[in-house]
Write a protein that holds these residues in place. Sequence first.
Motif, PDB file in Angstrom:
ATOM      1  N   PRO A 237      36.745  48.312  44.172  1.00 56.64           N
ATOM      2  CA  PRO A 237      37.950  48.289  43.329  1.00 56.64           C
ATOM      3  C   PRO A 237      37.625  48.637  41.880  1.00 56.64           C
ATOM      4  O   PRO A 237      36.575  48.245  41.363  1.00 56.64           O
ATOM      5  CB  PRO A 237      38.431  46.838  43.466  1.00 56.64           C
ATOM      6  N   LEU A 238      38.508  49.359  41.248  1.00 60.21           N
ATOM      7  CA  LEU A 238      38.292  49.732  39.850  1.00 60.21           C
ATOM      8  C   LEU A 238      38.214  48.519  38.923  1.00 60.21           C
ATOM      9  O   LEU A 238      37.567  48.560  37.884  1.00 60.21           O
ATOM     10  CB  LEU A 238      39.428  50.661  39.384  1.00 60.21           C
ATOM     11  N   LYS A 239      38.881  47.448  39.330  1.00 59.31           N
ATOM     12  CA  LYS A 239      38.876  46.257  38.484  1.00 59.31           C
ATOM     13  C   LYS A 239      37.539  45.513  38.528  1.00 59.31           C
ATOM     14  O   LYS A 239      37.257  44.663  37.678  1.00 59.31           O
ATOM     15  CB  LYS A 239      40.002  45.304  38.908  1.00 59.31           C
ATOM     16  N   GLU A 240      36.723  45.825  39.554  1.00 59.89           N
ATOM     17  CA  GLU A 240      35.429  45.157  39.678  1.00 59.89           C
ATOM     18  C   GLU A 240      34.373  45.882  38.837  1.00 59.89           C
ATOM     19  O   GLU A 240      34.425  47.104  38.656  1.00 59.89           O
ATOM     20  CB  GLU A 240      34.980  45.111  41.138  1.00 59.89           C
ATOM     21  N   SER A 241      33.402  45.126  38.367  1.00 59.35           N
ATOM     22  CA  SER A 241      32.324  45.698  37.558  1.00 59.35           C
ATOM     23  C   SER A 241      31.105  46.007  38.423  1.00 59.35           C
ATOM     24  O   SER A 241      30.961  45.492  39.531  1.00 59.35           O
ATOM     25  CB  SER A 241      31.933  44.713  36.447  1.00 59.35           C
ATOM     26  N   ILE A 242      30.227  46.835  37.897  1.00 62.37           N
ATOM     27  CA  ILE A 242      28.935  47.116  38.528  1.00 62.37           C
ATOM     28  C   ILE A 242      27.925  46.131  37.950  1.00 62.37           C
ATOM     29  O   ILE A 242      27.746  46.060  36.723  1.00 62.37           O
ATOM     30  CB  ILE A 242      28.491  48.563  38.269  1.00 62.37           C
ATOM     31  N   ARG A 243      27.265  45.378  38.806  1.00 60.48           N
ATOM     32  CA  ARG A 243      26.322  44.345  38.359  1.00 60.48           C
ATOM     33  C   ARG A 243      24.904  44.719  38.775  1.00 60.48           C
ATOM     34  O   ARG A 243      24.645  44.938  39.957  1.00 60.48           O
ATOM     35  CB  ARG A 243      26.716  42.978  38.916  1.00 60.48           C
TER      36      ARG A 243
END
Length: 311
Positions: A237-243
Amino acid sequence: MSNFFKKYWKTLIFSAGAYLLWVIFCLIYVKFLFPDVMTHLKDDSWKPSDFAISYAASATDSLIFFAVVGLAITLISLRKPEEEKLATKIEFIFPGADPESTLGKFLANRISALACVSPVTKRVIAIQEISEANDAVKVLSKNDCIIKNIHNNHEYATDSMSFGITADEVNIDSDIIGEVNDIKILFDLEDPSKNRHILNGTQALTNSNREFKETFSLSLEPGQVVNYQTSAWLWQPLKESIRLSPPRFTESQQISLYNNTQHVIEFRVGIPNDEDLTFQVQPGRKHEFEVSCCSPGEKVIIHFEKWQLPD
């Protein structure tokens, strides 16, 4: 050599030398060494007293005793702490822990794990596609991690080294929402036969099977360096960040962030113990930045702030 000997070695040598001269004088006095000296100073009929003979013998015994003990202590102190076995090092650091006990073995495993570090990790993060209709983004991640065993005389060995990825549920036209393409360890860049491929083929991720994890062993000789490489992509999802979270102490992370989409993307990057970075990447361009020392569990978080098609 211990700090005591480093600090007082001149005093110890002077004291030992002075006592040696005193013992030699006593032995000369009782005619045990160089009897002609006392005959010349006194006369032929002069004899030392029983007390002098007894004292000279006692002083000689003490000199021999302290010489042997001092030599043994010196030899022990000359051994460098880093040359000791890991169990002995743990005894020095934690004198209350028996190396053979459960606690001792736990401490040995933890200390051994701390000695496996990454001097540098290179990460390539490529934003492949943005689907605004599905509110999703396709992200490719490639990692090249240098791993080093910084023990000088102890092997690093673990059966619990792992690579894992979990995809969020996304609504896209394909059932495949991600793939793990490669997991390998390069022991010798010039001899491929010595390298180890953990993953055979490609592992697909779907909405019904969104998790992948592979656990494997790794053994490194003292000072040995290897390349640990992984490659995977997924829709998220675009709302999620890359960690990005290193599993071991990492001195430097060199991150290249590619924008392979048709959108202009603005990113905000959260960096442990430092200020956030904010930058914009045009279509077909990349942005490179470096993150300094990170401990296990500290995360570099890449947020999608804005995305739009060029005017």
